[in-house]
Scaffold this motif. Structure first.
Motif, mmCIF file in Angstrom:
data_model
loop_
_atom_site.group_PDB
_atom_site.id
_atom_site.type_symbol
_atom_site.label_atom_id
_atom_site.label_comp_id
_atom_site.label_asym_id
_atom_site.label_seq_id
_atom_site.Cartn_x
_atom_site.Cartn_y
_atom_site.Cartn_z
ATOM 1 N N HIS A 37 0.837 -1.205 0.000
ATOM 2 C CA HIS A 37 0.000 0.000 0.000
ATOM 3 C C HIS A 37 0.869 1.252 0.000
ATOM 4 C CE1 HIS A 37 -3.280 -2.742 0.964
ATOM 5 N NE2 HIS A 37 -2.581 -3.185 1.983
ATOM 6 N N TYR A 38 1.701 1.426 -1.036
ATOM 7 C CA TYR A 38 2.610 2.563 -1.075
ATOM 8 C C TYR A 38 2.621 3.204 -2.468
ATOM 9 C CZ TYR A 38 6.874 5.104 0.397
ATOM 10 O OH TYR A 38 7.798 6.065 0.740
ATOM 11 N N TYR A 43 3.291 -0.961 -4.922
ATOM 12 C CA TYR A 43 2.050 -1.445 -4.323
ATOM 13 C C TYR A 43 1.585 -2.679 -5.093
ATOM 14 C CZ TYR A 43 -0.087 0.912 -8.362
ATOM 15 O OH TYR A 43 -0.411 1.308 -9.635
ATOM 16 N N GLU A 161 -0.123 1.151 7.306
ATOM 17 C CA GLU A 161 -0.083 1.616 5.923
ATOM 18 C C GLU A 161 0.236 3.105 5.876
ATOM 19 O OE1 GLU A 161 -3.524 0.561 3.652
ATOM 20 O OE2 GLU A 161 -3.669 -1.422 4.572
ATOM 21 N N GLU A 162 1.207 3.479 5.042
ATOM 22 C CA GLU A 162 1.659 4.871 4.973
ATOM 23 C C GLU A 162 0.526 5.838 4.659
ATOM 24 O OE1 GLU A 162 4.493 7.104 5.884
ATOM 25 O OE2 GLU A 162 5.655 5.832 4.547
ATOM 26 N N SER A 163 -0.281 5.555 3.634
ATOM 27 C CA SER A 163 -1.322 6.496 3.227
ATOM 28 C C SER A 163 -2.429 6.627 4.266
ATOM 29 C CB SER A 163 -1.925 6.064 1.888
ATOM 30 O OG SER A 163 -2.528 4.785 1.993
ATOM 31 N N ILE A 183 3.663 10.775 -1.423
ATOM 32 C CA ILE A 183 2.649 9.818 -0.986
ATOM 33 C C ILE A 183 1.436 10.562 -0.424
ATOM 34 C CG2 ILE A 183 2.129 7.897 0.572
ATOM 35 C CD1 ILE A 183 4.107 7.140 -1.574
ATOM 36 N N GLY A 184 1.688 11.616 0.365
ATOM 37 C CA GLY A 184 0.592 12.382 0.949
ATOM 38 C C GLY A 184 -0.263 13.047 -0.103
ATOM 39 N N TYR A 186 -0.531 12.247 -3.255
ATOM 40 C CA TYR A 186 -1.202 11.214 -4.054
ATOM 41 C C TYR A 186 -2.442 10.695 -3.325
ATOM 42 C CZ TYR A 186 -1.797 6.942 -6.812
ATOM 43 O OH TYR A 186 -2.305 5.932 -7.598
ATOM 44 N N ALA A 187 -2.311 10.434 -2.016
ATOM 45 C CA ALA A 187 -3.428 9.909 -1.235
ATOM 46 C C ALA A 187 -4.574 10.918 -1.172
ATOM 47 C CB ALA A 187 -2.963 9.546 0.172
ATOM 48 N N GLN A 191 -7.945 9.542 -2.773
ATOM 49 C CA GLN A 191 -8.822 8.972 -1.757
ATOM 50 C C GLN A 191 -9.900 9.940 -1.279
ATOM 51 O OE1 GLN A 191 -6.625 7.100 1.473
ATOM 52 N NE2 GLN A 191 -5.070 6.326 0.075
#
Length: 286
Positions: A37-38, A43, A161-163, A183-184, A186-187, A191
């Protein structure tokens, strides 16, 4: 004999030598670890296949360096432990002093940083301002290591999970989330995590590379050679644009991008309006 004919005669043996050298390079089995989950770095997709920028780069290296890749993703802390024990061979990660004592590393292929995110607009300039505050981080991740090593007196709120560290802030279980900047963002974009915003300057700027099983130093040479070739041929930049570029021409090609999703209801409403208007015109007496 013409000059062209002479060049062909000379080129033939040279090409054979290159082909022979390539074929002579033994194929190395490589067990690749990662976080399922990255995204967009690495992922598992809905079919359980390893995807993302890191994996695309590694597959390209594998093709030129005779690496037989097998992917074994899992919980991040366990992945790092398995790499140290020699149960995995390659894992993409940030480079830190602690990790250099545990693993070998390829040449870096990225420079990345972390950001703090919050939902109340509060700005944190110095990590010391986090004293007594709830900070969500990935357990075993770079942010987790850093906050502990720097003895920041924050109340760490670890998740696997990082996100998902952003979700902890969104639902009020943490005041801040500290995670890699890309990552931040992107999430948040994928999401539907509206209401969260950057709350700090860039922190934790570090090189990003392939961590390698300490018992397999021969892999470092092949990874470095593959990275050098990929960069020289423009393949590394092409993969960056494909996976990491947030623009329409970058991350999503050949399909409907995440950035178009908010416009879908508007487009559908417009289509319904046009169809209804056309029907009304057809019903009018002529």
């Amino acid at each position: 004999m013409s000059l062209t004919g002479q060049l062909r005669r000379l080129a033939g043996p040279a090409l054979l030598l290159v082909a022979s050298a390539t074929l002579a390079q033994p194929t190395l089995p490589v067990r690749v670890g990662g976080d399922p989950h990255y995204p967009p770095h690495h992922y598992l997709d809905v079919d359980g296949q390893a995807q993302g920028f890191d994996m695309a780069v590694l597959r390209s290296i594998g093709e030129t360096q005779s690496l037989a890749l097998v992917f074994e993703f899992g919980e991040w802390g366990q992945v790092l432990d398995r790499l140290e024990r020699g149960e995995l061979d390659v894992v993409p990660m940030f480079i830190s002093e602690d990790r250099q004592e545990r693993f070998l590393f390829s040449r870096p292929f990225m420079r990345r940083s972390h950001l703090l995110f919050s939902r109340n607009g509060e700005w944190i300039e110095d990590p010391a301002q986090l004293a007594g505050r709830r900070v969500a981080v990935q357990f075993g991740g770079m942010a987790w290591e850093w906050l502990i090593n720097e003895r920041v007196d924050a109340m760490l709120h670890p998740v696997n999970e990082e996100s998902l560290v952003l979700v902890e802030v969104r639902r009020g279980d943490a005041d801040f989330a500290l995670l890699p900047a890309d990552i931040g963002r992107y999430a948040i974009a994928t999401q539907g995590l509206e209401g969260l915003a950057v709350a700090s300057p860039p922190w934790l700027e570090r090189d990003y590379a392939f961590g390698v099983n300490p018992a397999r130093p021969e892999l470092v040479a092949r990874l470095d050679a593959g990275l050098a070739r990929l960069e020289q041929e423009g393949g590394l930049e092409a993969q960056r644009q494909r996976w990491l570029d947030p623009s329409p021409s970058g991350r999503q090609r050949g399909g409907l991008g995440w950035w178009l999703l908010p416009a879908v209801p508007v487009l559908l409403a417009g289509l319904v309006y046009l169809v209804a208007g056309r029907r009304a015109q057809l019903r009018k007496p002529r």
